[in-house]
Write an enzyme that holds these catalytic residues in place. Structure first.
Site, short mmCIF file in Angstrom:
data_model
loop_
_atom_site.label_atom_id
_atom_site.label_comp_id
_atom_site.label_asym_id
_atom_site.label_seq_id
_atom_site.Cartn_x
_atom_site.Cartn_y
_atom_site.Cartn_z
N LYS B 106 9.18 7.50 27.37
CA LYS B 106 9.08 7.10 25.97
C LYS B 106 10.51 6.81 25.49
O LYS B 106 11.35 7.70 25.43
CB LYS B 106 8.45 8.21 25.13
CG LYS B 106 8.55 7.93 23.63
CD LYS B 106 7.99 9.04 22.78
CE LYS B 106 8.77 9.13 21.49
NZ LYS B 106 8.18 9.94 20.45
N ALA B 193 4.66 8.87 15.23
CA ALA B 193 5.43 9.44 14.11
C ALA B 193 4.80 9.14 12.76
O ALA B 193 4.33 8.03 12.51
CB ALA B 193 6.87 8.96 14.09
N GLY B 194 4.82 10.16 11.90
CA GLY B 194 4.44 9.99 10.51
C GLY B 194 3.14 10.66 10.10
O GLY B 194 2.91 10.90 8.93
N ASN B 215 3.81 15.27 16.93
CA ASN B 215 4.39 16.57 17.27
C ASN B 215 4.42 17.49 16.05
O ASN B 215 3.72 18.49 15.98
CB ASN B 215 5.80 16.36 17.84
CG ASN B 215 6.43 17.62 18.43
OD1 ASN B 215 7.27 17.53 19.30
ND2 ASN B 215 6.05 18.81 18.00
N THR B 216 5.20 17.10 15.03
CA THR B 216 5.43 17.98 13.89
C THR B 216 4.14 18.33 13.15
O THR B 216 3.98 19.47 12.69
CB THR B 216 6.43 17.33 12.92
OG1 THR B 216 7.57 16.93 13.68
CG2 THR B 216 6.87 18.28 11.84
#
Lengths: 65, 265
Positions: B106, B193-194, B215-216
């Site tokens: 990635k 992401a996001g 992830n987060t």
């Protein structure tokens, strides 16, 4: 001789191989090694000896996204 | 479920996956939580970072590669934290060595510390170098349809536009761009992401994305393992809704019960 291991200046006896280094620092993780921005493959750890001024990077997998 | 295609597989570089949720391994409390969240997510592709070994310390610290064994998951080393093409390429080469010749990476080349938006010219440079060097590149990019196409043309195996800044949890900020990217694409498009919660993941899938990498949103949930399970369901629900084809939007009501046959007049 002086080498830089992960950015830290370290005194090592001449003739130290990458394998010696891994053993000396008791690195048990699976790692990849780069010397002066060139990969040293695992199969060459025993043969590849460090030279004065070498910049060694020893890296591993860690959590990240 | 009977109307659904029996095998709805995500193909990345020719390899089939039943899960369309890809997860990261950062920000977890410990390795045990990482492992349990990944299991609950059902993810089959797992991304991680490359960093210096702790020399002479934490000798008995658990190893990520034990929690995420390469025989069970497709490992996806990433170049998180790289702000130029050269370090991103070096990181990928180290990752390939670390994983005994594994070529899937990635790529992200960041351009700004505050937003973590990608540096597109540097990402293009790194992409070209990596593909020439035999890597299979899944690329993190912005939500620009022109750039997404450019990365596809360069030979990326997947293009991964951001939906909002990394770690922001703001959800799908520009659904029209994501949809345009999906419509134009001949490689898998994954939102990277996001995403903040399960409905965001469902929205990404309802736009026709092939998958979502996060992830987060899982790791920073109060209960990461439960959120991982919620994300799995959000992804599946969004995918099925996309395949089913949603009803058209109307300005006014359309009665669900027939008018004919009412006993009152």
């Amino acid at each position: 001789m002086q080498v830089f291991i992960n950015g830290k200046q370290t005194e090592l006896p001449s003739g130290t191989s990458v394998q010696n280094l891994i053993e000396q620092f008791d690195i048990r993780d699976k790692v990849a090694v780069e010397i002066n921005e060139e990969i040293v493959s695992r199969s060459r750890f025993e043969l590849h000896t460090l030279e004065d001024g070498d910049r060694v990077e020893i890296v591993r997998a860690i959590g990240g996204g | 479920m009977t109307e659904k295609q029996p095998q709805d597989l995500l193909l990345i570089n020719g390899k089939p996956y039943t899960s369309r949720l890809l997860v990261g391994t950062g920000k977890y409390r410990d390795m045990e939580e990482t492992k349990r969240a990944i299991e609950a997510s059902g993810a089959q592709i797992v991304t991680f970072a490359i960093r210096r070994s702790n020399i002479g310390q934490n000798r008995d610290e658990p190893n990520l590669l034990d929690a995420v064994p390469p025989d069970k998951y497709t490992l996806l080393p990433n170049t998180a934290g790289c702000f130029d093409a050269e370090t991103a390429v070096r990181t990928c080469r180290l990752a390939r060595e670390l994983l005994d010749g594994h070529n899937l990476v990635k790529l992200e080349v960041l351009g700004d510390k505050k937003t973590l938006y990608p540096d597109i010219p540097a990402t293009l440079d790194a992409t070209k170098t990596l593909i020439e060097d035999g890597f299979d590149v899944m690329v993190y990019t912005n939500d620009d349809p022109v750039m997404a196409k450019r990365f596809e043309e360069l030979g990326c195996v997947a293009v991964m536009p951001l939906a909002a800044p990394i770690g922001s949890g703001l959800g799908i900020r520009n659904p029209y761009n994501i949809r345009t990217i999906v419509e134009n694409a001949h490689v898998p498009i994954l939102v990277d992401a996001g995403v903040g919660t399960a409905s965001d993941a469902a929205v990404a899938m309802e736009l026709g994305c092939d998958g979502v990498l996060m992830n987060t949103a899982i790791a920073e949930a109060k209960n990461p393992v439960l959120m991982a399970s919620a994300m799995k369901k959000g992804i599946e629900a969004g995918r099925e809704a996309w395949l089913a084809g949603r009803m058209p939007r109307r300005a006014y009501a359309s009665a669900s019960s027939p008018i004919d046959g009412t006993f009152f007049t």
